[in-house]
Design a protein around this motif. Structure first.
Motif, mmCIF file in Angstrom:
data_model
loop_
_atom_site.group_PDB
_atom_site.id
_atom_site.type_symbol
_atom_site.label_atom_id
_atom_site.label_comp_id
_atom_site.label_asym_id
_atom_site.label_seq_id
_atom_site.Cartn_x
_atom_site.Cartn_y
_atom_site.Cartn_z
ATOM 1 N N ARG A 111 0.829 -1.210 0.000
ATOM 2 C CA ARG A 111 0.000 0.000 0.000
ATOM 3 C C ARG A 111 0.862 1.258 0.000
ATOM 4 O O ARG A 111 0.575 2.218 -0.723
ATOM 5 N N ARG A 112 1.923 1.262 0.792
ATOM 6 C CA ARG A 112 2.820 2.426 0.842
ATOM 7 C C ARG A 112 3.470 2.679 -0.515
ATOM 8 O O ARG A 112 3.586 3.824 -0.971
ATOM 9 N N VAL A 113 3.906 1.605 -1.175
ATOM 10 C CA VAL A 113 4.535 1.754 -2.496
ATOM 11 C C VAL A 113 3.529 2.296 -3.508
ATOM 12 O O VAL A 113 3.829 3.226 -4.264
ATOM 13 N N VAL A 114 2.330 1.718 -3.527
ATOM 14 C CA VAL A 114 1.303 2.144 -4.484
ATOM 15 C C VAL A 114 0.908 3.596 -4.239
ATOM 16 O O VAL A 114 0.781 4.390 -5.187
ATOM 17 N N MET A 115 0.719 3.973 -2.984
ATOM 18 C CA MET A 115 0.325 5.345 -2.679
ATOM 19 C C MET A 115 1.431 6.330 -3.059
ATOM 20 O O MET A 115 1.155 7.430 -3.554
ATOM 21 N N ALA A 116 2.696 5.948 -2.857
ATOM 22 C CA ALA A 116 3.811 6.815 -3.250
ATOM 23 C C ALA A 116 3.854 6.987 -4.767
ATOM 24 O O ALA A 116 4.107 8.090 -5.273
ATOM 25 N N LEU A 117 3.586 5.914 -5.500
ATOM 26 C CA LEU A 117 3.544 6.005 -6.960
ATOM 27 C C LEU A 117 2.404 6.908 -7.420
ATOM 28 O O LEU A 117 2.569 7.720 -8.335
ATOM 29 N N ALA A 203 9.413 5.747 -5.081
ATOM 30 C CA ALA A 203 8.307 5.153 -4.326
ATOM 31 C C ALA A 203 8.816 4.063 -3.384
ATOM 32 O O ALA A 203 8.383 3.976 -2.226
ATOM 33 N N LEU A 204 9.747 3.238 -3.851
ATOM 34 C CA LEU A 204 10.315 2.194 -3.000
ATOM 35 C C LEU A 204 11.106 2.797 -1.848
ATOM 36 O O LEU A 204 11.047 2.310 -0.714
ATOM 37 N N ALA A 205 11.857 3.865 -2.137
ATOM 38 C CA ALA A 205 12.630 4.520 -1.078
ATOM 39 C C ALA A 205 11.714 5.140 -0.038
ATOM 40 O O ALA A 205 12.012 5.123 1.164
ATOM 41 N N ALA A 206 10.582 5.704 -0.483
ATOM 42 C CA ALA A 206 9.637 6.300 0.452
ATOM 43 C C ALA A 206 8.924 5.237 1.285
ATOM 44 O O ALA A 206 8.645 5.446 2.472
ATOM 45 N N MET A 214 17.325 0.609 -1.063
ATOM 46 C CA MET A 214 16.273 1.410 -1.681
ATOM 47 C C MET A 214 16.614 2.897 -1.629
ATOM 48 O O MET A 214 16.418 3.629 -2.609
ATOM 49 N N ARG A 215 17.133 3.345 -0.487
ATOM 50 C CA ARG A 215 17.499 4.766 -0.361
ATOM 51 C C ARG A 215 18.599 5.140 -1.340
ATOM 52 O O ARG A 215 18.507 6.143 -2.059
ATOM 53 N N ARG A 216 19.637 4.325 -1.394
ATOM 54 C CA ARG A 216 20.778 4.648 -2.249
ATOM 55 C C ARG A 216 20.440 4.504 -3.720
ATOM 56 O O ARG A 216 20.933 5.259 -4.563
ATOM 57 N N ALA A 217 19.606 3.515 -4.051
ATOM 58 C CA ALA A 217 19.245 3.298 -5.451
ATOM 59 C C ALA A 217 18.544 4.520 -6.022
ATOM 60 O O ALA A 217 18.835 4.954 -7.147
ATOM 61 N N ALA A 218 17.608 5.091 -5.260
ATOM 62 C CA ALA A 218 16.875 6.262 -5.749
ATOM 63 C C ALA A 218 17.827 7.419 -6.031
ATOM 64 O O ALA A 218 17.659 8.146 -7.022
#
Length: 308
Positions: A111-117, A203-206, A214-218
């Protein structure tokens, strides 16, 4: 050691160790496209490992509850050998609690990923519509101009609409060749659909801020995609024109979130890269990338344990 243990250990190790390897490889001069592929492979592999472990736990727990084989599930899947001394009803209760907790965490994360997207896409759509209304069309297809004293050029995409935005200061600052190089850079972003990659990684980092991968990839992929666009523009217009344009456009102004700007990300690193001759050694900077990509096959091997 069962498949769940392997997948969880692999996902944790990749999430904490892959960023250092991939960052070092990029700093050593790895080709940005291959470095981007390494980051995406690492992120995809880690997500696959987490998802695989969750699926195995959920399916196994449901099967154990339905067939009343909770004790077997606790021993074989969870590795809890002490569970053989538990009453059957207690073991079943533990499995039900595990099933509820695992499903809740998985659904909350998705849900967090979808909402961030959704939030990111909404911002991009609103910004693309706003600049299309406010901006003035130029002689360059797909490029609009807005009045501003600060020289900025960027692209934004949303809702099926892609727009390259430049301020009036860019026209005053750059000559024809320099502007062509900058626009080629932005078109490379749109052509490569880099905004989609950035949107997913952001979205994944958030949604998973505590995972270093995830943080570094973004952050790292955004800089690498700028270098990919630099290479595309350099092939069309030469390094000199792009190098001069980036130096002139460099500014500390804050750009709209989700926008990809010619002089908005890792400018100093890109200027140094463009000013230096291409590296003569090809394989040395890519060893770490190849190692990470080779490790991405671990989830497939672990999941195969469930078949046999």
């Amino acid at each position: 050691m069962n498949a769940v243990t392997v997948l969880l250990a692999y996902a944790v190790a990749l999430s904490w160790f892959a960023p250092a390897l991939l960052t070092a490889s990029a700093s050593a001069g790895a080709h940005p496209r291959l470095a981007v592929a390494g980051w995406i492979a690492a992120v995809g592999s880690a997500l696959s490992a987490w998802a695989g472990a969750v699926v195995i736990l959920v399916v196994g727990a449901v099967h154990a509850v339905v067939t009343r084989s909770a004790l077997t599930f606790c021993v074989e899947t969870l590795g809890l050998t002490s569970a053989v001394h538990l009453p059957s009803s207690t073991a079943t209760a533990l499995v039900v609690v595990l099933l509820i907790a695992t499903s809740a965490v998985a659904l909350y994360t998705v849900r967090r990923v979808v909402m961030a997207l959704i939030r990111g896409r909404r911002r991009n759509v609103e910004h693309a519509e706003a600049v299309s209304i406010v901006g003035r069309p130029t002689e360059h297809p797909g490029v609009v101009e807005i009045s501003a004293r600060q020289p900025t050029a960027y692209c934004v995409s949303g809702g099926g609409r892609s727009v390259i935005v430049m301020t009036t200061a860019v026209r005053d600052l750059l000559d024809e060749d320099g502007m062509a190089a900058v626009l080629a850079h932005e078109r490379a972003h749109l052509r490569g659909r880099h905004h989609h990659v950035i949107a997913v990684l952001n979205a994944l980092a958030a949604a998973l801020p505590r995972l270093p991968l995830m943080r570094r990839a973004a952050r790292e992929v955004a800089a690498l995609l700028e270098m990919c666009a630099d290479d595309a523009a350099s092939r069309e217009h030469g390094r000199t024109h792009l190098l001069n344009s980036l130096a002139l456009l460099s500014t500390g102004d804050r750009l709209p979130e989700g926008a990809l700007a010619a002089a908005g990300t890792a400018v100093l690193d890109r200027l140094l890269r463009l000013a230096q001759p291409p590296a003569t050694s090809w394989w040395r900077p890519h060893v770490a990338v190849f190692a990470v990509m080779a490790a991405c096959g671990v989830p497939i091997a672990a999941l195969s344990l469930c078949v046999y």
